[in-house]
Design a protein around this motif. Structure first.
Motif, PDB file in Angstrom:
ATOM      1  N   ALA A  36       1.028  23.234   7.826  1.00  0.00           N
ATOM      2  CA  ALA A  36       1.545  22.005   8.429  1.00  0.00           C
ATOM      3  C   ALA A  36       2.961  21.760   7.930  1.00  0.00           C
ATOM      4  CB  ALA A  36       0.652  20.818   8.070  1.00  0.00           C
ATOM      5  N   GLU A  37       3.721  21.033   8.744  1.00  0.00           N
ATOM      6  CA  GLU A  37       5.075  20.649   8.363  1.00  0.00           C
ATOM      7  C   GLU A  37       5.083  19.158   8.027  1.00  0.00           C
ATOM      8  OE1 GLU A  37       9.609  20.334  10.196  1.00  0.00           O
ATOM      9  OE2 GLU A  37       8.014  21.213  11.410  1.00  0.00           O
ATOM     10  N   VAL A  38       5.734  18.807   6.917  1.00  0.00           N
ATOM     11  CA  VAL A  38       5.865  17.398   6.532  1.00  0.00           C
ATOM     12  C   VAL A  38       6.963  16.783   7.388  1.00  0.00           C
ATOM     13  CG1 VAL A  38       6.372  15.775   4.663  1.00  0.00           C
ATOM     14  CG2 VAL A  38       5.087  17.875   4.170  1.00  0.00           C
ATOM     15  N   LEU A  39       6.590  15.773   8.194  1.00  0.00           N
ATOM     16  CA  LEU A  39       7.536  15.108   9.091  1.00  0.00           C
ATOM     17  C   LEU A  39       8.009  13.773   8.549  1.00  0.00           C
ATOM     18  CD1 LEU A  39       5.637  15.761  12.456  1.00  0.00           C
ATOM     19  CD2 LEU A  39       7.484  17.111  11.447  1.00  0.00           C
ATOM     20  N   ASN A  40       7.187  13.145   7.707  1.00  0.00           N
ATOM     21  CA  ASN A  40       7.520  11.819   7.179  1.00  0.00           C
ATOM     22  C   ASN A  40       6.739  11.589   5.896  1.00  0.00           C
ATOM     23  OD1 ASN A  40       8.622   9.260   7.044  1.00  0.00           O
ATOM     24  ND2 ASN A  40       8.119   8.737   9.153  1.00  0.00           N
ATOM     25  N   ILE A  41       7.199  10.630   5.097  1.00  0.00           N
ATOM     26  CA  ILE A  41       6.499  10.282   3.866  1.00  0.00           C
ATOM     27  C   ILE A  41       6.252   8.776   3.885  1.00  0.00           C
ATOM     28  CG2 ILE A  41       6.660  10.166   1.354  1.00  0.00           C
ATOM     29  CD1 ILE A  41       8.518  12.882   2.288  1.00  0.00           C
ATOM     30  N   PHE A  42       4.992   8.412   3.609  1.00  0.00           N
ATOM     31  CA  PHE A  42       4.592   7.014   3.580  1.00  0.00           C
ATOM     32  C   PHE A  42       4.148   6.681   2.167  1.00  0.00           C
ATOM     33  CE2 PHE A  42       3.672   8.865   7.712  1.00  0.00           C
ATOM     34  CZ  PHE A  42       4.384   8.028   8.563  1.00  0.00           C
ATOM     35  N   GLU A  43       4.435   5.461   1.755  1.00  0.00           N
ATOM     36  CA  GLU A  43       4.035   5.054   0.416  1.00  0.00           C
ATOM     37  C   GLU A  43       3.116   3.856   0.497  1.00  0.00           C
ATOM     38  OE1 GLU A  43       6.197   4.403  -3.880  1.00  0.00           O
ATOM     39  OE2 GLU A  43       7.309   5.298  -2.213  1.00  0.00           O
ATOM     40  N   LEU A  44       1.956   3.982  -0.124  1.00  0.00           N
ATOM     41  CA  LEU A  44       1.008   2.879  -0.235  1.00  0.00           C
ATOM     42  C   LEU A  44       1.175   2.273  -1.612  1.00  0.00           C
ATOM     43  CD1 LEU A  44      -2.482   3.918   1.180  1.00  0.00           C
ATOM     44  CD2 LEU A  44      -1.267   1.815   1.633  1.00  0.00           C
ATOM     45  N   LYS A  45       1.583   1.048  -1.648  1.00  0.00           N
ATOM     46  CA  LYS A  45       1.798   0.374  -2.928  1.00  0.00           C
ATOM     47  C   LYS A  45       0.478  -0.140  -3.472  1.00  0.00           C
ATOM     48  CE  LYS A  45       6.378   0.373  -3.135  1.00  0.00           C
ATOM     49  NZ  LYS A  45       7.091   1.062  -4.174  1.00  0.00           N
ATOM     50  N   GLY A  46       0.224   0.152  -4.749  1.00  0.00           N
ATOM     51  CA  GLY A  46      -0.951  -0.400  -5.425  1.00  0.00           C
ATOM     52  C   GLY A  46      -0.689  -1.874  -5.689  1.00  0.00           C
ATOM     53  N   ARG A  47      -1.569  -2.746  -5.194  1.00  0.00           N
ATOM     54  CA  ARG A  47      -1.334  -4.184  -5.316  1.00  0.00           C
ATOM     55  C   ARG A  47      -1.602  -4.693  -6.729  1.00  0.00           C
ATOM     56  NH1 ARG A  47      -3.712  -3.287  -0.444  1.00  0.00           N
ATOM     57  NH2 ARG A  47      -2.371  -3.698   1.324  1.00  0.00           N
ATOM     58  N   LYS A  51      -6.646  -1.992  -7.975  1.00  0.00           N
ATOM     59  CA  LYS A  51      -6.588  -1.332  -6.663  1.00  0.00           C
ATOM     60  C   LYS A  51      -6.019   0.075  -6.756  1.00  0.00           C
ATOM     61  CE  LYS A  51      -7.338  -5.025  -3.850  1.00  0.00           C
ATOM     62  NZ  LYS A  51      -8.107  -5.189  -2.688  1.00  0.00           N
ATOM     63  N   GLY A  52      -5.558   0.463  -7.938  1.00  0.00           N
ATOM     64  CA  GLY A  52      -5.040   1.811  -8.131  1.00  0.00           C
ATOM     65  C   GLY A  52      -3.527   1.869  -8.083  1.00  0.00           C
ATOM     66  N   PRO A  53      -2.984   3.048  -8.386  1.00  0.00           N
ATOM     67  CA  PRO A  53      -1.528   3.227  -8.427  1.00  0.00           C
ATOM     68  C   PRO A  53      -0.931   3.390  -7.031  1.00  0.00           C
ATOM     69  CG  PRO A  53      -2.626   5.300  -8.903  1.00  0.00           C
ATOM     70  CD  PRO A  53      -3.701   4.258  -8.746  1.00  0.00           C
ATOM     71  N   ASP A  54       0.402   3.449  -6.970  1.00  0.00           N
ATOM     72  CA  ASP A  54       1.086   3.752  -5.720  1.00  0.00           C
ATOM     73  C   ASP A  54       0.695   5.170  -5.288  1.00  0.00           C
ATOM     74  OD1 ASP A  54       2.288   1.348  -6.170  1.00  0.00           O
ATOM     75  OD2 ASP A  54       4.277   2.157  -6.587  1.00  0.00           O
TER      76      ASP A  54
END
Length: 146
Positions: A36-47, A51-54
């Motif tokens: 697969a090719e990486v087209l974009n990067i998304f970040e989920l922020k840990g609240r 709830k866990g880390p970013d």
């Protein structure tokens, strides 16, 4: 225990060969099942800490083969291995997926990896058990290929 009764020796050889192949454990090999090719990067922020880390998610398009959540993921940049580890998340349109095929857009997370860059390649690696093959010819010759 199976008793083998044969009048022609090559029938005995064929049956013995099939028994050997059937009982052989095989050898484990790692193969690339998809790319697969990486087209974009998304970040989920840990609240919060509970709830866990970013988490960084690689937004990808599968360009070849298929991806499996149980596979090991290899992150490549300019052909060099940057990171390798288990897949901790594989999603298609926010839905968890066990496997995805060529042409599919997906989001994936490689456990303990946050080094994705747009343009990177991710390979899905799977373990395959290769069993020996029993081959017999019309002339009565037999062989086992590993």
């Amino acid at each position: 225990l199976k008793i083998l009764l044969h009048k022609v020796i090559y029938h005995l050889l064929e049956e013995m060969g099939r028994l050997i192949v059937e009982k052989a454990p095989g050898t484990a090999e790692t193969q690339i099942s998809g790319e697969a090719e990486v087209l974009n990067i998304f970040e989920l922020k840990g609240r919060s800490k509970s709830k866990g880390p970013d988490i960084k998610i690689a937004g990808c398009r599968i360009t070849d083969g298929r991806f499996s959540r149980t596979g090991t993921m290899r992150l490549l940049r300019s052909g060099d291995v940057v990171f390798e580890g288990p897949c901790s998340s594989l999603k298609r349109e926010k839905q968890d997926a066990d496997t995805l095929d060529k042409g599919t857009d997906c989001g994936l997370v490689i456990e303990d990896c946050d080094e994705y860059q747009v343009g990177d390649t991710i390979q899905c690696l799977e373990q395959v058990i290769r069993k020996p093959k029993f081959i017999s010819t019309q002339s009565g010759a037999v062989r086992i290929e590993c």
